[in-house]
Motif scaffolding. Structure first.
Motif, PDB file in Angstrom:
ATOM      1  N   CYS A 169     -12.466  35.139  41.769  1.00 52.50           N
ATOM      2  CA  CYS A 169     -11.660  33.932  41.511  1.00 52.50           C
ATOM      3  C   CYS A 169     -11.376  33.772  40.026  1.00 52.50           C
ATOM      4  CB  CYS A 169     -12.383  32.697  42.037  1.00 52.50           C
ATOM      5  SG  CYS A 169     -12.328  32.535  43.821  1.00 52.50           S
ATOM      6  N   VAL A 170     -12.378  33.969  39.197  1.00 59.05           N
ATOM      7  CA  VAL A 170     -12.199  33.847  37.751  1.00 59.05           C
ATOM      8  C   VAL A 170     -11.213  34.899  37.259  1.00 59.05           C
ATOM      9  CG1 VAL A 170     -13.374  34.097  35.519  1.00 59.05           C
ATOM     10  CG2 VAL A 170     -14.429  32.754  37.337  1.00 59.05           C
ATOM     11  N   ALA A 171     -11.322  36.123  37.755  1.00 56.02           N
ATOM     12  CA  ALA A 171     -10.401  37.196  37.363  1.00 56.02           C
ATOM     13  C   ALA A 171      -8.983  36.876  37.808  1.00 56.02           C
ATOM     14  CB  ALA A 171     -10.862  38.529  37.948  1.00 56.02           C
ATOM     15  N   THR A 172      -8.808  36.339  38.998  1.00 61.74           N
ATOM     16  CA  THR A 172      -7.485  35.973  39.506  1.00 61.74           C
ATOM     17  C   THR A 172      -6.857  34.889  38.643  1.00 61.74           C
ATOM     18  OG1 THR A 172      -8.170  36.526  41.757  1.00 61.74           O
ATOM     19  CG2 THR A 172      -6.216  35.131  41.525  1.00 61.74           C
ATOM     20  N   ILE A 173      -7.625  33.889  38.279  1.00 60.05           N
ATOM     21  CA  ILE A 173      -7.117  32.822  37.414  1.00 60.05           C
ATOM     22  C   ILE A 173      -6.725  33.386  36.050  1.00 60.05           C
ATOM     23  CG2 ILE A 173      -7.773  30.723  36.151  1.00 60.05           C
ATOM     24  CD1 ILE A 173      -9.463  29.967  38.657  1.00 60.05           C
ATOM     25  N   GLY A 174      -7.543  34.281  35.506  1.00 53.15           N
ATOM     26  CA  GLY A 174      -7.221  34.914  34.222  1.00 53.15           C
ATOM     27  C   GLY A 174      -5.932  35.713  34.291  1.00 53.15           C
ATOM     28  N   LEU A 175      -5.751  36.485  35.350  1.00 56.07           N
ATOM     29  CA  LEU A 175      -4.511  37.257  35.524  1.00 56.07           C
ATOM     30  C   LEU A 175      -3.307  36.329  35.686  1.00 56.07           C
ATOM     31  CD1 LEU A 175      -5.732  40.164  37.828  1.00 56.07           C
ATOM     32  CD2 LEU A 175      -5.022  40.310  35.433  1.00 56.07           C
ATOM     33  N   TYR A 176      -3.483  35.244  36.424  1.00 53.89           N
ATOM     34  CA  TYR A 176      -2.393  34.285  36.610  1.00 53.89           C
ATOM     35  C   TYR A 176      -1.965  33.706  35.266  1.00 53.89           C
ATOM     36  CZ  TYR A 176       0.049  30.015  37.869  1.00 53.89           C
ATOM     37  OH  TYR A 176       0.981  29.016  37.962  1.00 53.89           O
ATOM     38  N   LYS A 177      -2.938  33.305  34.455  1.00 47.04           N
ATOM     39  CA  LYS A 177      -2.614  32.718  33.142  1.00 47.04           C
ATOM     40  C   LYS A 177      -1.930  33.726  32.223  1.00 47.04           C
ATOM     41  CE  LYS A 177      -5.754  28.910  33.047  1.00 47.04           C
ATOM     42  NZ  LYS A 177      -5.726  27.819  32.139  1.00 47.04           N
ATOM     43  N   LEU A 178      -2.254  35.004  32.356  1.00 43.48           N
ATOM     44  CA  LEU A 178      -1.592  36.030  31.553  1.00 43.48           C
ATOM     45  C   LEU A 178      -0.141  36.234  31.978  1.00 43.48           C
ATOM     46  CD1 LEU A 178      -4.332  38.793  31.206  1.00 43.48           C
ATOM     47  CD2 LEU A 178      -3.417  37.345  29.401  1.00 43.48           C
TER      48      LEU A 178
END
Length: 182
Positions: A8-17
């Motif tokens: 989930c944290v990785a997905t949110i990070g990718l989304y923000k990028l």
């Protein structure tokens, strides 16, 4: 469970990028100083008459312009590659027929002045806000605008950008030919 949290944290990070940062103001690719520099180049070139071919949406227009933009002759007007039926032109096609360099500079200046006032337009029920992004490019030699476009960003009251739409169909100068300079 730990793997799901990391995912989930990785997905949110990718989304923000992948999603551009929200900007709660109108934006522009040029400053007022950029405009003034280009306009000064144009004035110093002392071009008395020119031919300009513009692409705007499905329209392509070639104009012969003289006398500081006050004399305009339409040499060719194509709509979707075919000669336009002048009796069925929409407002956009009509406006493109007056799109001289001088008119484009006025349009850019007026838009920049509105952006400086930093208007934030809201819908009647204040559910949405409307912000604008102006993109203008100038010829490096003579200074005339070679590209102009504007998009509208529609955001919810939460600040989320819900969609972008074109405010001005981009106007591209495809050809510019000096006929007479002083």
């Amino acid at each position: 469970m730990l793997v799901l949290i990391i995912a989930c944290v990785a997905t949110i990070g990718l989304y923000k990028l992948s999603v551009p940062a929200h900007v709660d103001a109108d934006t522009t690719s040029i400053s007022y100083d950029d405009y003034k520099t280009a306009f000064l180049k144009w004035q110093e070139s002392e071009i008395y008459s020119y031919e300009i071919t513009l692409q705007g949406g499905d329209d392509e227009i070639t104009l012969r312009v003289a006398e500081a933009g006050t004399s305009v002759e339409v040499l060719q007007h194509l709509y979707m590659g075919e000669p336009i039926d002048e009796s069925e032109m929409d407002e956009y096609s009509v406006e493109l027929r007056s799109m001289t360099v001088e008119y484009m500079f006025d349009l850019v200046r007026n838009t920049l002045e509105v952006y400086e006032r930093d208007y934030l337009t809201r819908s009647a029920d204040e559910t949405y806000s409307f912000l604008y992004d102006l993109d203008v490019r100038f010829d490096p030699g003579v200074g005339y605008p070679v590209y102009m476009g504007e998009q509208q960003r529609v955001t919810r009251s939460s600040g989320e950008i819900t969609w972008r739409e074109v405010s001005w169909l981009p106007i591209v100068v495809k050809n510019f030919k000096v006929l007479d300079d002083r």
